[in-house]
Design a protein around this motif. Structure first.
Motif, PDB file in Angstrom:
ATOM      1  N   LYS A 268      49.796  69.048  -1.387  1.00  0.00           N
ATOM      2  CA  LYS A 268      48.438  68.801  -1.879  1.00  0.00           C
ATOM      3  C   LYS A 268      47.705  70.116  -2.156  1.00  0.00           C
TER       4      LYS A 268
ATOM      5  N   GLU B 280      47.646  55.724  -9.287  1.00  0.00           N
ATOM      6  CA  GLU B 280      46.527  56.434  -8.674  1.00  0.00           C
ATOM      7  C   GLU B 280      45.332  56.472  -9.619  1.00  0.00           C
TER       8      GLU B 280
ATOM      9  N   ASP C  34      44.643  59.153  -1.719  1.00  0.00           N
ATOM     10  CA  ASP C  34      44.714  58.698  -3.111  1.00  0.00           C
ATOM     11  C   ASP C  34      44.458  57.203  -3.086  1.00  0.00           C
TER      12      ASP C  34
HETATM   13 MG    MG Z   1      45.968  63.229  -7.606  1.00  0.00          MG
END
Ligand code: MG
Ligand code: 4AD
Length: 430
Positions: A326, A353, A344
């Motif tokens: 991330k 997403e 998400d």
């Molecule tokens: Mg994303």
């Protein structure tokens, strides 16, 4: 005679009105013309009877081609069978401009053909319905955040640095130096949140992604709220309330458009906060149980997201992703620093997403560590690091992709129809 729009026609039942629009379709028997007229606000059927208007006018109308611009005069008549609930008894049609033979006919066209004619394709009932729903989602977004005390702050488009990673940056010359098209307004919203408390930006963002999927655009619009003194859990609550609100506004204002699109409304009616939450760890277990070859530490692909989302009626938050995969600004979980306080939100029905969000790092030392380990250029990020020196506070935010949300709410196969003029890997025309 009053000039009105098709959307307002109910106010004029039994009265004579003028409509300014386009001839969407014309069917004729020897004695009657059925004219489909559109004016941007809606579609209506007009009926013109030869015996009532005379031969001259009747024959003149017969020559009018599809998509000619016309000014139509007639009497509004309630009609339960008509999709709009009204019909027009047409007394007169004035031709404004006769259209050439229209390239988009009623027959099926291939995707490339339609995309090449996007400037005309936009006129179809289906595309009009999508644009109207997009508009409702935008208006509902603004209403939601303003009612809740947020201030709109516009982020720059030309930026000196990357927010979401250098691999998808568009570079351009900026006099003697380089600039990049914004991937996200987030870093600027963090500065703004420390000035104004609760803020959001809403603008175009750019990703030079070599992905040719039904979920990826090169240019897309993102809504990015950022809140001072808001921690991880409260951030999720704001997201689920926001999404519940905008979907309910579409159900309230766009029944007709959803019907045009053939959308299963019951799926949208189920969208009510709270939304389920599942940790990344549990999601990995679930995927492994389903026979997927994925290991802890790997990111999900679109098929993985679909499998996870299929377990739920509502959108689902996947939380606590590995820190490694991330972004640098996400706050590691103090109890378990190998995962971040991020989530998400995956839409139902395989739309993937639609929101990415997190609590941000507020500690200067921790941020410096992350900036260094990611080898980010200190000079470009100095202002962002500075925010941790002058009254840093816990803060969180998220980004909702407008087009993915439109695709889901409208039930569309492909993201290309969600934006008026899509920019995709192999397309920048029209
Ligand atoms: Mg994303
Ligand atoms: O997950 P992303 O990359 O998150 C950010 O940019 C954060 N800085 C947002 C924030 O916290 N303020 O993108 C957020 C959302 C995704 O969930 C998706 O809906 C959409 O933006 N998105 C795209 N939509 C269409 N085409 C693309 N190529 C997209 N990339 C992301």
């Amino acid at each position: 005679m009053v000039h009105t729009s098709i959307a307002e026609i109910a106010k004029y039942n039994g009265k004579e009105v003028t409509l300014k629009g386009w001839l969407y379709n014309l069917r004729s028997s020897g004695k009657i013309h059925f004219l489909q007229v559109r004016d941007g606000s809606g579609f209506i059927q007009g009926v013109m009877v030869k015996n009532e208007v005379g031969e001259d006018l009747f024959n003149k109308v017969k020559e009018m081609s599809q998509e000619s611009s016309v000014i139509v005069e007639g009497v509004v008549k309630e009609d339960d069978r008509a999709p709009s609930g009204y019909e027009l008894t047409v007394n007169n049609v004035n031709l404004v401009d006769k259209a050439d033979e229209y390239p988009i006919s009623k027959k099926e066209h291939g995707t490339d053909f339609l995309m090449d004619h996007r400037h005309l394709w936009l006129r179809s009932p289906r595309q009009v319905a999508i644009m109207k729903i997009r508009d409702t989602l935008v208006k509902a977004t603004r209403d939601f955040f303003h009612k809740d005390g947020f201030t709109l702050v516009d982020a720059p488009i030309l930026t000196p640095s990357s927010c979401e990673g250098t691999t998808t940056l568009f570079e351009t010359d900026y006099f003697d130096t380089k600039a990049y098209l914004s991937q996200s307004g987030q870093l600027y919203m963090e500065a703004a949140a420390l000035a104004l408390g609760k803020v959001y930006c809403f603008g175009p963002t750019f990703r030079a992604e070599k992905s040719k999927t039904r979920r990826h655009l090169i240019e897309f619009w993102m809504i990015e709220p950022e809140m001072a003194y808001v921690e991880f859990e409260e951030n999720l609550e704001i997201q689920e309330n926001y999404l519940t609100y905008i979907v309910s506004e579409v159900l309230k204002h766009n029944k007709k458009e959803l019907e045009t699109l053939g959308r299963d409304i019951s799926r949208l009616e189920a969208i009510k906060a709270p939304f389920p939450r599942i940790t990344y760890d549990k999601a990995i277990e679930l995927l492994q149980e389903k026979g997927e070859e994925i290991k802890w530490g790997e990111d999900f692909g679109a098929p993985h997201e679909t499998i996870i989302a299929e377990h739920f009626e509502k959108p689902v938050f996947v939380t606590h992703y590995p820190t490694e995969i991330k972004s640098f600004y996400m706050k590691p979980d103090p109890k378990r620093p190998e995962v971040v306080l991020a989530a998400d939100l995956l839409a139902p029905e395989g739309y993937g997403e639609i929101i990415g969000g997190s609590e941000r790092i507020s500690s200067l030392d921790l941020l410096m560590e992350r900036v260094e380990s990611e080898n980010l250029p200190l000079d470009a990020y100095q202002w962002y690091i500075d925010l941790r020196k002058y009254g840093s506070v816990p803060h969180s935010g998220f980004g909702l992709g407008l087009e993915r949300t439109v695709a889901w709410v409208c039930g569309l196969e492909h993201i290309r129809e969600t934006i008026p003029f899509p920019r995709m890997l192999n397309r920048m025309y029209p």
